[in-house]
Scaffold this motif. Sequence first.
Motif, short mmCIF file in Angstrom:
data_model
loop_
_atom_site.label_atom_id
_atom_site.label_comp_id
_atom_site.label_asym_id
_atom_site.label_seq_id
_atom_site.Cartn_x
_atom_site.Cartn_y
_atom_site.Cartn_z
N ASP A 182 12.47 6.06 0.58
CA ASP A 182 11.62 6.58 -0.50
C ASP A 182 10.45 7.41 0.00
O ASP A 182 9.57 7.78 -0.78
N ASP A 183 10.41 7.68 1.30
CA ASP A 183 9.32 8.45 1.92
C ASP A 183 7.95 7.81 1.71
O ASP A 183 6.93 8.49 1.72
N ALA A 184 7.93 6.51 1.51
CA ALA A 184 6.65 5.80 1.41
C ALA A 184 6.04 5.66 2.81
O ALA A 184 4.82 5.68 2.96
N LEU A 185 6.90 5.50 3.80
CA LEU A 185 6.51 5.48 5.21
C LEU A 185 7.50 6.37 5.94
O LEU A 185 8.68 6.43 5.58
N SER A 186 7.05 7.01 6.99
CA SER A 186 7.94 7.92 7.72
C SER A 186 8.79 7.19 8.74
O SER A 186 8.47 6.07 9.17
N ARG A 187 9.85 7.83 9.14
CA ARG A 187 10.69 7.29 10.21
C ARG A 187 9.85 7.16 11.49
O ARG A 187 9.99 6.19 12.24
N ALA A 188 8.97 8.13 11.71
CA ALA A 188 8.10 8.08 12.90
C ALA A 188 7.20 6.84 12.83
O ALA A 188 6.96 6.19 13.86
N TRP A 189 6.69 6.52 11.63
CA TRP A 189 5.86 5.32 11.49
C TRP A 189 6.69 4.09 11.87
O TRP A 189 6.23 3.24 12.64
N GLU A 209 0.83 -1.22 0.00
CA GLU A 209 0.00 0.00 0.00
C GLU A 209 0.87 1.26 0.00
O GLU A 209 0.57 2.22 -0.70
N ALA A 210 1.94 1.24 0.79
CA ALA A 210 2.81 2.42 0.89
C ALA A 210 3.49 2.76 -0.43
O ALA A 210 3.70 3.93 -0.75
N HIS A 211 3.83 1.74 -1.20
CA HIS A 211 4.55 1.94 -2.47
C HIS A 211 3.64 1.80 -3.70
O HIS A 211 4.14 1.78 -4.83
N ALA A 212 2.34 1.72 -3.49
CA ALA A 212 1.39 1.39 -4.57
C ALA A 212 1.48 2.32 -5.77
O ALA A 212 1.29 1.88 -6.91
N THR A 213 1.79 3.58 -5.56
CA THR A 213 1.80 4.53 -6.68
C THR A 213 3.19 4.74 -7.27
O THR A 213 3.35 5.49 -8.23
N GLN A 214 4.20 4.06 -6.72
CA GLN A 214 5.57 4.27 -7.17
C GLN A 214 5.96 3.30 -8.29
O GLN A 214 5.44 2.19 -8.36
N THR A 215 6.88 3.76 -9.11
CA THR A 215 7.44 2.92 -10.16
C THR A 215 8.96 2.94 -10.04
O THR A 215 9.54 3.85 -9.44
N ASP A 216 9.60 1.93 -10.62
CA ASP A 216 11.06 1.89 -10.60
C ASP A 216 11.62 2.69 -11.78
O ASP A 216 10.85 3.31 -12.53
N LYS A 217 12.93 2.67 -11.95
CA LYS A 217 13.58 3.45 -13.00
C LYS A 217 13.12 3.05 -14.40
O LYS A 217 13.22 3.82 -15.34
#
Length: 148
Positions: free
Chosen positions: A60-67, A15-23
Amino acid sequence: MTYLSLAEVELIAREAHATQTDKAGRPYVEHLQAVADGVRARGGTDEQIAAAWLHDSVEDDALSRAWLDAAALPAAVKEMVLAVTKVTGEDTGTYTRRILATPGALLVKESDLAHNADPGRLAVLDEATRIRLTEKYAEVRRLLGLLR
C-alpha cells in the motif's frame, strides 16, 4: 542487533496507515489490528504478529521497501511481509506459491483472508465489489489449501 519490539512495530504500522481507509471507508488500522489479533488467536509467534501488523505496508506504499530492508526486524518478519505483498501484474498462482514457500507466511495470509472475507465487512460493499472479492478470496484460499 536489537530488534523493534512488537509494540514498536504496531506503532509504526498504525502511524504509516493512519490516513488510509478500507473499501468500506473504515480506518485501515482496524484491518491491521484484526489481522494481528487473528494471527495471535491462531497461535502465531511474535514474528508472525509483527508481520501481520506490516503485511500491507509495502503493498500500500505506507512504508517503502527500502524502509523494510533497513528496519531492525528479524529476517523472518521481512520475508513474511514480502511473501504476502502482491506484485503488480503477478498472477495469483505465483503469489500463493510464494506464500506457501515462506515459513510463517501462510498463517498471516490466512488471518488476512479471514478478515477480508468477513461477511460483515463485505455486506457494506456494493454487490459487484462484494461478489468480485468473495470469488477472489475463495480462489486464494483454495490455492493456499485453506479449505473449509
